[in-house]
Write a protein that holds these residues in place. Structure first.
Motif, mmCIF file in Angstrom:
data_model
loop_
_atom_site.group_PDB
_atom_site.id
_atom_site.type_symbol
_atom_site.label_atom_id
_atom_site.label_comp_id
_atom_site.label_asym_id
_atom_site.label_seq_id
_atom_site.Cartn_x
_atom_site.Cartn_y
_atom_site.Cartn_z
ATOM 1 N N VAL A 1 5.216 2.102 -20.500
ATOM 2 C CA VAL A 1 6.030 1.056 -19.909
ATOM 3 C C VAL A 1 7.469 1.445 -20.209
ATOM 4 C CG1 VAL A 1 6.604 -1.397 -19.925
ATOM 5 C CG2 VAL A 1 4.241 -0.673 -20.272
ATOM 6 N N HIS A 2 8.235 1.681 -19.178
ATOM 7 C CA HIS A 2 9.610 2.167 -19.336
ATOM 8 C C HIS A 2 9.646 3.449 -20.161
ATOM 9 C CE1 HIS A 2 11.397 -1.343 -17.447
ATOM 10 N NE2 HIS A 2 10.614 -2.098 -18.195
ATOM 11 N N GLY A 3 8.643 4.306 -19.973
ATOM 12 C CA GLY A 3 8.621 5.601 -20.638
ATOM 13 C C GLY A 3 8.106 5.592 -22.064
ATOM 14 N N GLU A 4 7.686 4.452 -22.569
ATOM 15 C CA GLU A 4 7.161 4.375 -23.927
ATOM 16 C C GLU A 4 5.787 3.731 -23.927
ATOM 17 O OE1 GLU A 4 9.612 3.003 -27.020
ATOM 18 O OE2 GLU A 4 11.414 3.911 -26.217
ATOM 19 N N SER A 5 4.991 4.079 -24.931
ATOM 20 C CA SER A 5 3.682 3.467 -25.085
ATOM 21 C C SER A 5 3.854 1.982 -25.357
ATOM 22 C CB SER A 5 2.945 4.119 -26.255
ATOM 23 O OG SER A 5 1.809 3.370 -26.595
ATOM 24 N N ALA B 1 -3.417 -4.749 -23.566
ATOM 25 C CA ALA B 1 -4.792 -4.981 -23.109
ATOM 26 C C ALA B 1 -5.142 -4.058 -21.947
ATOM 27 C CB ALA B 1 -4.975 -6.444 -22.701
ATOM 28 N N ILE B 2 -4.209 -3.884 -21.029
ATOM 29 C CA ILE B 2 -4.437 -2.975 -19.891
ATOM 30 C C ILE B 2 -4.610 -1.553 -20.395
ATOM 31 C CG2 ILE B 2 -3.378 -1.933 -17.853
ATOM 32 C CD1 ILE B 2 -2.106 -4.740 -17.335
ATOM 33 N N GLN B 3 -3.767 -1.151 -21.337
ATOM 34 C CA GLN B 3 -3.871 0.194 -21.895
ATOM 35 C C GLN B 3 -5.226 0.389 -22.580
ATOM 36 O OE1 GLN B 3 -1.359 1.208 -25.251
ATOM 37 N NE2 GLN B 3 -1.354 3.355 -24.651
ATOM 38 N N ALA B 4 -5.661 -0.582 -23.357
ATOM 39 C CA ALA B 4 -6.943 -0.468 -24.061
ATOM 40 C C ALA B 4 -8.098 -0.362 -23.079
ATOM 41 C CB ALA B 4 -7.139 -1.665 -24.991
ATOM 42 N N ARG B 5 -8.082 -1.161 -22.033
ATOM 43 C CA ARG B 5 -9.158 -1.137 -21.028
ATOM 44 C C ARG B 5 -9.154 0.185 -20.263
ATOM 45 N NH1 ARG B 5 -14.083 -2.460 -20.393
ATOM 46 N NH2 ARG B 5 -14.594 -3.468 -18.459
ATOM 47 N N THR B 6 -7.960 0.664 -19.925
ATOM 48 C CA THR B 6 -7.839 1.947 -19.225
ATOM 49 C C THR B 6 -8.389 3.070 -20.094
ATOM 50 O OG1 THR B 6 -5.899 1.164 -18.025
ATOM 51 C CG2 THR B 6 -6.211 3.554 -18.139
ATOM 52 N N GLU B 7 -8.020 3.073 -21.362
ATOM 53 C CA GLU B 7 -8.522 4.098 -22.279
ATOM 54 C C GLU B 7 -10.037 4.011 -22.422
ATOM 55 O OE1 GLU B 7 -6.309 3.789 -25.924
ATOM 56 O OE2 GLU B 7 -4.480 4.544 -24.981
ATOM 57 N N GLU B 8 -10.564 2.800 -22.481
ATOM 58 C CA GLU B 8 -12.013 2.621 -22.583
ATOM 59 C C GLU B 8 -12.723 3.229 -21.377
ATOM 60 O OE1 GLU B 8 -15.341 -0.972 -22.719
ATOM 61 O OE2 GLU B 8 -13.220 -1.484 -22.736
ATOM 62 N N ILE B 9 -12.198 2.972 -20.192
ATOM 63 C CA ILE B 9 -12.819 3.498 -18.972
ATOM 64 C C ILE B 9 -12.704 5.016 -18.937
ATOM 65 C CG2 ILE B 9 -12.628 3.597 -16.447
ATOM 66 C CD1 ILE B 9 -11.753 0.580 -16.653
ATOM 67 N N LEU C 1 -12.452 11.892 -18.996
ATOM 68 C CA LEU C 1 -11.267 11.804 -18.137
ATOM 69 C C LEU C 1 -10.024 11.565 -18.978
ATOM 70 C CD1 LEU C 1 -12.525 9.859 -14.987
ATOM 71 C CD2 LEU C 1 -12.637 12.289 -15.520
ATOM 72 N N ALA C 2 -10.156 10.864 -20.103
ATOM 73 C CA ALA C 2 -9.017 10.662 -21.002
ATOM 74 C C ALA C 2 -8.536 11.998 -21.560
ATOM 75 C CB ALA C 2 -9.394 9.719 -22.135
ATOM 76 N N ASP C 3 -9.460 12.906 -21.882
ATOM 77 C CA ASP C 3 -9.079 14.234 -22.361
ATOM 78 C C ASP C 3 -8.235 14.952 -21.317
ATOM 79 O OD1 ASP C 3 -10.645 13.942 -24.703
ATOM 80 O OD2 ASP C 3 -12.389 14.918 -23.772
ATOM 81 N N VAL C 4 -8.666 14.850 -20.070
ATOM 82 C CA VAL C 4 -7.987 15.567 -18.985
ATOM 83 C C VAL C 4 -6.600 14.976 -18.732
ATOM 84 C CG1 VAL C 4 -8.139 16.332 -16.592
ATOM 85 C CG2 VAL C 4 -10.223 16.098 -17.950
ATOM 86 N N VAL C 5 -6.522 13.666 -18.610
ATOM 87 C CA VAL C 5 -5.228 13.021 -18.372
ATOM 88 C C VAL C 5 -4.288 13.316 -19.528
ATOM 89 C CG1 VAL C 5 -4.042 10.810 -18.102
ATOM 90 C CG2 VAL C 5 -6.182 11.228 -16.874
ATOM 91 N N GLY C 6 -4.782 13.251 -20.751
ATOM 92 C CA GLY C 6 -3.951 13.562 -21.907
ATOM 93 C C GLY C 6 -3.470 15.001 -21.908
ATOM 94 N N ALA C 7 -4.313 15.916 -21.447
ATOM 95 C CA ALA C 7 -3.953 17.332 -21.433
ATOM 96 C C ALA C 7 -2.833 17.641 -20.446
ATOM 97 C CB ALA C 7 -5.180 18.185 -21.094
ATOM 98 N N VAL C 8 -2.829 16.982 -19.318
ATOM 99 C CA VAL C 8 -1.831 17.322 -18.287
ATOM 100 C C VAL C 8 -0.661 16.357 -18.209
ATOM 101 C CG1 VAL C 8 -3.480 18.634 -16.897
ATOM 102 C CG2 VAL C 8 -3.108 16.213 -16.397
ATOM 103 N N ASP C 9 -0.863 15.109 -18.634
ATOM 104 C CA ASP C 9 0.200 14.105 -18.511
ATOM 105 C C ASP C 9 0.696 13.563 -19.839
ATOM 106 O OD1 ASP C 9 0.228 14.195 -15.757
ATOM 107 O OD2 ASP C 9 -1.072 12.451 -15.498
ATOM 108 N N GLY C 10 0.016 13.873 -20.919
ATOM 109 C CA GLY C 10 0.391 13.262 -22.198
ATOM 110 C C GLY C 10 -0.288 11.917 -22.325
ATOM 111 N N GLY C 11 0.465 10.878 -22.662
ATOM 112 C CA GLY C 11 -0.092 9.550 -22.865
ATOM 113 C C GLY C 11 -0.718 8.982 -21.610
ATOM 114 N N LEU C 12 -1.639 8.052 -21.808
ATOM 115 C CA LEU C 12 -2.354 7.457 -20.688
ATOM 116 C C LEU C 12 -1.536 6.404 -19.956
ATOM 117 C CD1 LEU C 12 -5.891 7.062 -22.252
ATOM 118 C CD2 LEU C 12 -5.120 8.771 -20.622
#
Length: 153
Positions: free
Chosen positions: A89-93, A115-123, A75-86
């Motif tokens: 915050v205020h438009g920046e990683s 931490a939220i970003q890391a957990r989201t990426e893990e899932i 799912l990370a591949d797909v989100v990255g393909a269509v939306d860019g970064g996962l």
């Protein structure tokens, strides 16, 4: 966190392609089966083709196929393909350049976003398109979240 319509539609389109592996599907058929606006799906499929997640062929025997095995598309591949970064915050990683004033206002906030970003990426990296074809598609995500019987373990 907000999942874009584009990411949702891309995932649903890839699941549809994975379910019919071996034969090409046309956008009209995918759109109808998954209740996705046809014109929007065409844009999504362009992004997926550009990143190699799908391949296509024109002509009477043409259509779309998965570009890779469904078990290797996360799912990370797909989100990255269509939306860019996962996550932004205020438009920046959260790992990107930060305003020095932010660190002095609430020093722990950046750590929380990271931490939220890391957990989201893990899932999202732990669930594949093939996982979504199983009888219990929530199982991969539930195990990653540590959920047992709807409660956290």
């Amino acid at each position: 966190m907000r999942i874009s319509a584009k990411a949702d539609y891309a995932i649903r389109a890839l699941v549809e392609l994975a379910a019919d592996a071996g034969r090409p599907l046309v956008c009209e058929g995918i759109a109808a089966a998954q209740h996705i606006p046809y014109r929007f799906l065409k844009s999504v499929m362009r992004d997926l083709r550009r990143t190699g997640l799908v391949r296509s062929q024109r002509g009477c025997e043409g259509g779309y196929w998965l570009g890779r095995d469904a078990a290797t598309i996360t799912l990370a591949d797909v989100v990255g393909a269509v939306d860019g970064g996962l996550m932004t915050v205020h438009g920046e990683s959260p790992d990107g350049p930060a305003d020095p004033a932010d660190a002095t206002r609430a020093p722990g906030v950046t750590a929380v976003w990271r931490a939220i970003q890391a957990r989201t990426e893990e899932i999202l990296n732990g669930v594949t398109i093939a996982d979504l074809l199983t009888e219990s598609p929530a199982e991969p995500a539930a195990s990653l979240l540590g959920l047992v019987g709807g409660r956290t373990a």
